[in-house]
Scaffold this active site. Structure first.
Site, PDB file in Angstrom:
ATOM      1  N   HIS A  12      39.532  40.471  38.735  1.00 17.06           N
ATOM      2  CA  HIS A  12      39.833  39.722  37.513  1.00 17.06           C
ATOM      3  C   HIS A  12      41.173  40.166  36.917  1.00 17.06           C
ATOM      4  CE1 HIS A  12      38.702  37.544  33.768  1.00 17.06           C
ATOM      5  NE2 HIS A  12      39.382  38.523  33.188  1.00 17.06           N
ATOM      6  N   GLU A  13      41.343  41.469  36.748  1.00 15.91           N
ATOM      7  CA  GLU A  13      42.581  41.955  36.123  1.00 15.91           C
ATOM      8  C   GLU A  13      43.785  41.766  37.026  1.00 15.91           C
ATOM      9  OE1 GLU A  13      42.692  42.382  33.012  1.00 15.91           O
ATOM     10  OE2 GLU A  13      40.537  42.536  32.666  1.00 15.91           O
TER      11      GLU A  13
END
Length: 179
Positions: free
Chosen positions: A131-132
């Site tokens: 996600h990051e």
């Protein structure tokens, strides 16, 4: 832009992450080699004694020297992170600097009063890492609750989503990394 690698910078104290699993999956998803650095200390200035949490943005600053060439840098911390206006965050990222940090603090079952499950823990770490890294590539949050880019407001949100991108987000990832 063609990226050369994903650098992972753990911070002390380290958590019991399955580095082999995380490395294998990140390399599979992003088609980039993953390089783990030796652990470094926590930035003391990031700690807020009133909250007993660390400000996530400070970690991004600590990671800047590792951004050399065309790589992405991901920090992994075992302390609780927050950002202004939020009670906590699972992670923080900057597309401008290609740096991100995730916290494993709330990814453990024991945080929720449940028995530890290493497989669940490592899958949560993977989801937050993907996600990051997606944010470092310029992706925003996705409305698809099963896409890894869906916003996680709770551990239930993290558990519900996949560690993979939906087709729309993955096309953006491929364009961003030059695949």
């Amino acid at each position: 832009m063609r990226f050369s690698s994903i650098i992972i910078q753990p911070f002390r104290p380290e958590d019991s992450i399955d580095r082999g699993f995380i490395t294998e999956k990140l390399e599979e998803i992003f088609s980039l080699p993953v390089v783990w650095k030796s652990p470094m200390g926590l930035p003391a200035a990031a700690f807020d004694p009133a909250r007993r949490q660390y400000l996530g943005g400070y970690f991004l600053r600590e990671l800047l020297p590792l951004v050399q060439g065309e790589n992405i840098v991901l920090g992994i911390v075992s302390v609780d992170l927050y950002e202004p206006g939020l009670n906590f965050v699972f992670g923080v990222a900057s597309g401008y600097t290609r740096t991100a940090v995730i916290s494993t603090f709330r990814l453990h079952n024991s945080f929720y009063g449940l028995p530890e499950d290493p497989a669940v823990f490592n899958e949560r770490v993977l989801k937050e890492a993907v996600h990051e890294i997606g944010h470092t590539l310029g992706l925003g949050h996705c409305p698809n609750p099963e896409c890894v880019m869906h916003f996680s407001n709770s551990i239930a949100d993290t558990d519900r989503k996949s560690y993979m991108f939906c087709p729309s987000c993955y096309s953006k990832v491929k364009a961003a990394i030059g695949l």
